[in-house]
Structure formats: structure tokens, C-alpha cells
Design a protein around this motif. Structure first.
Motif, short mmCIF file in Angstrom:
data_model
loop_
_atom_site.label_atom_id
_atom_site.label_comp_id
_atom_site.label_asym_id
_atom_site.label_seq_id
_atom_site.Cartn_x
_atom_site.Cartn_y
_atom_site.Cartn_z
N MET A 172 0.84 -1.18 0.00
CA MET A 172 0.00 0.00 0.00
C MET A 172 0.88 1.25 0.00
O MET A 172 1.87 1.33 0.71
CB MET A 172 -0.91 -0.03 1.21
N VAL A 173 0.50 2.24 -0.78
CA VAL A 173 1.26 3.48 -0.89
C VAL A 173 0.89 4.41 0.25
O VAL A 173 -0.28 4.60 0.55
CB VAL A 173 0.97 4.16 -2.25
N ASN A 174 1.89 4.99 0.85
CA ASN A 174 1.67 5.96 1.91
C ASN A 174 1.41 7.31 1.26
O ASN A 174 2.30 7.90 0.65
CB ASN A 174 2.90 6.02 2.83
N VAL A 175 0.18 7.80 1.37
CA VAL A 175 -0.20 9.06 0.74
C VAL A 175 0.65 10.22 1.27
O VAL A 175 1.01 11.13 0.54
CB VAL A 175 -1.70 9.34 0.97
N ASN A 176 1.00 10.19 2.53
CA ASN A 176 1.78 11.29 3.12
C ASN A 176 3.17 11.39 2.54
O ASN A 176 3.80 12.44 2.61
CB ASN A 176 1.85 11.14 4.64
N SER A 177 3.69 10.31 1.95
CA SER A 177 5.03 10.37 1.36
C SER A 177 5.08 11.29 0.15
O SER A 177 6.13 11.77 -0.23
CB SER A 177 5.51 8.97 0.98
N PHE A 178 3.92 11.55 -0.48
CA PHE A 178 3.89 12.42 -1.64
C PHE A 178 4.02 13.89 -1.27
O PHE A 178 4.28 14.72 -2.11
CB PHE A 178 2.60 12.22 -2.44
N HIS A 179 3.84 14.21 -0.01
CA HIS A 179 3.88 15.61 0.42
C HIS A 179 5.28 16.08 0.75
O HIS A 179 5.48 17.22 1.11
CB HIS A 179 2.96 15.82 1.62
N LYS A 180 6.26 15.21 0.64
CA LYS A 180 7.63 15.58 0.94
C LYS A 180 8.21 16.37 -0.21
O LYS A 180 8.21 15.94 -1.35
CB LYS A 180 8.45 14.30 1.15
N ARG A 181 8.70 17.55 0.08
CA ARG A 181 9.30 18.39 -0.95
C ARG A 181 10.81 18.32 -0.78
O ARG A 181 11.32 18.44 0.32
CB ARG A 181 8.79 19.81 -0.83
N SER A 182 11.51 18.17 -1.90
CA SER A 182 12.95 17.98 -1.78
C SER A 182 13.76 18.94 -2.65
O SER A 182 14.93 18.71 -2.87
CB SER A 182 13.30 16.53 -2.13
N SER A 183 13.16 20.01 -3.16
CA SER A 183 13.93 20.97 -3.95
C SER A 183 14.76 21.85 -3.02
O SER A 183 14.57 21.86 -1.80
CB SER A 183 13.00 21.83 -4.80
N ASP B 285 -3.22 25.46 -4.77
CA ASP B 285 -2.79 24.06 -4.77
C ASP B 285 -1.86 23.75 -3.60
O ASP B 285 -1.98 22.73 -2.95
CB ASP B 285 -2.11 23.74 -6.10
N LEU B 286 -0.94 24.65 -3.35
CA LEU B 286 0.03 24.44 -2.29
C LEU B 286 -0.61 24.41 -0.90
O LEU B 286 -0.27 23.58 -0.07
CB LEU B 286 1.11 25.53 -2.32
N LEU B 287 -1.56 25.30 -0.67
CA LEU B 287 -2.10 25.46 0.68
C LEU B 287 -3.29 24.57 1.01
O LEU B 287 -3.58 24.36 2.19
CB LEU B 287 -2.48 26.92 0.91
N ALA B 288 -3.98 24.02 0.02
CA ALA B 288 -5.21 23.27 0.29
C ALA B 288 -4.97 22.10 1.25
O ALA B 288 -5.62 22.00 2.29
CB ALA B 288 -5.83 22.78 -1.01
N GLY B 289 -4.06 21.22 0.91
CA GLY B 289 -3.80 20.06 1.76
C GLY B 289 -3.17 20.45 3.08
O GLY B 289 -3.50 19.89 4.13
N SER B 290 -2.26 21.41 3.03
CA SER B 290 -1.59 21.84 4.26
C SER B 290 -2.57 22.45 5.25
O SER B 290 -2.48 22.23 6.46
CB SER B 290 -0.49 22.85 3.93
N LEU B 291 -3.53 23.23 4.74
CA LEU B 291 -4.54 23.83 5.61
C LEU B 291 -5.40 22.75 6.26
O LEU B 291 -5.67 22.79 7.46
CB LEU B 291 -5.42 24.81 4.84
N ALA B 292 -5.82 21.77 5.46
CA ALA B 292 -6.64 20.68 6.00
C ALA B 292 -5.89 19.90 7.08
O ALA B 292 -6.45 19.58 8.13
CB ALA B 292 -7.08 19.75 4.88
N ARG B 293 -4.62 19.61 6.83
CA ARG B 293 -3.83 18.88 7.83
C ARG B 293 -3.62 19.73 9.08
O ARG B 293 -3.74 19.25 10.20
CB ARG B 293 -2.47 18.47 7.24
N ASN B 294 -3.34 21.02 8.89
CA ASN B 294 -3.08 21.90 10.03
C ASN B 294 -4.31 22.06 10.91
O ASN B 294 -4.20 22.10 12.13
CB ASN B 294 -2.60 23.27 9.52
N ARG B 295 -5.48 22.16 10.30
CA ARG B 295 -6.72 22.35 11.06
C ARG B 295 -7.40 21.01 11.40
O ARG B 295 -8.50 21.01 11.92
CB ARG B 295 -7.67 23.24 10.27
N GLN B 296 -6.72 19.93 11.06
CA GLN B 296 -7.22 18.58 11.32
C GLN B 296 -8.63 18.39 10.77
O GLN B 296 -9.52 17.84 11.43
CB GLN B 296 -7.14 18.26 12.80
N SER B 297 -8.83 18.88 9.56
CA SER B 297 -10.13 18.75 8.89
C SER B 297 -9.99 17.93 7.60
O SER B 297 -10.74 18.12 6.66
CB SER B 297 -10.69 20.14 8.58
#
Length: 129
Positions: free
Chosen positions: A1-12, A77-89
């Protein structure tokens, strides 16, 4: 199973600055704003970008719309997922699929708009797709 959170890692090389900017922006967003609002902002940015690219046939001043559209698309695009994770929604199934479907749709339309612009041919845009 793929860990969805692994896609959020930025490495630039700009990733650490981007993450600091994300944290700074997220705490300043109004409480009424949610991740779907940010996804809508991103899609609106894509539409503005498309209009700007096609408008470049008539004047190079339309490039300002391309810049504005790409900026809004990036912001939403950048903030949508981060906002949901930050607000636990987070809504793991619904939110993830809506976000990724909108991202894919926006990217395909922007690339096709490049094919309708004076910068690419439609054939080259299809090759990129």
C-alpha cells in the motif's frame, strides 16, 4: 500500500523556504476558509492562466494574466492540503480525490492552452501531455 503522506515531501533546494512560507500563510488565513476554497482559488488561477495564454495572440500584455493565474493556482494548490492537515479537517478519500482531480484537470487545460497560444503548437502540447 502506498503511503499518501510520502507524496507531500518536498525535496527541492527551495523546499525549506516554501514550507516556512506555508506555515506563515496558513496561520493567517481566515477561519472560515477551508481547503475546498483554496482548491477553487487554484482552479480559478488555472482559468485565468488559460485566458492569458490564448490572449497572447493579440498582445503580449496578456502575459500578466498568465503570471497571475499561475500564482493563484500555485497558492491554492500548495495550501489546500496543508490547511486541512493543520486544522485537522482532512477528509482522506474525498479531499484527496477532489484535490488531485482538480490538479490534473488544471494541468491538462493549461498545457492545452499553451498549444492554443503563440508559444507552442497544438501538436507539441499533445506531446507534452
Amino acid at each position: 500500500m502506498v503511503n499518501v503522506n510520502s507524496f507531500h515531501k518536498r525535496s527541492s533546494f527551495l523546499a525549506s523556504y516554501e514550507q516556512r512560507a506555508v506555515r506563515w500563510l496558513i496561520i493567517r488565513l481566515p477561519d472560515k476558509m477551508n481547503s475546498l476554497h483554496l482548491t477553487a482559488i487554484g482552479m480559478t488561477g488555472a482559468v485565468i492562466c488559460i485566458i492569458g495564454l490564448v490572449g497572447c495572440h493579440w498582445s503580449s500584455w496578456w502575459l500578466a494574466f498568465v503570471w497571475l493565474g499561475i500564482s493563484l493556482n500555485w497558492f491554492g494548490d500548495l495550501l489546500a492540503g496543508s490547511l486541512a492537515r493543520n486544522r485537522q479537517s482532512e477528509r482522506p478519500r474525498f479531499g484527496f480525490h477532489v484535490d488531485h482531480t482538480c490538479d490534473l484537470f488544471a494541468q491538462v487545460l493549461i498545457i492545452l492552452a499553451f498549444g492554443l497560444s503563440p508559444f507552442f503548437s497544438l501538436v507539441s502540447a499533445f506531446v507534452v501531455l
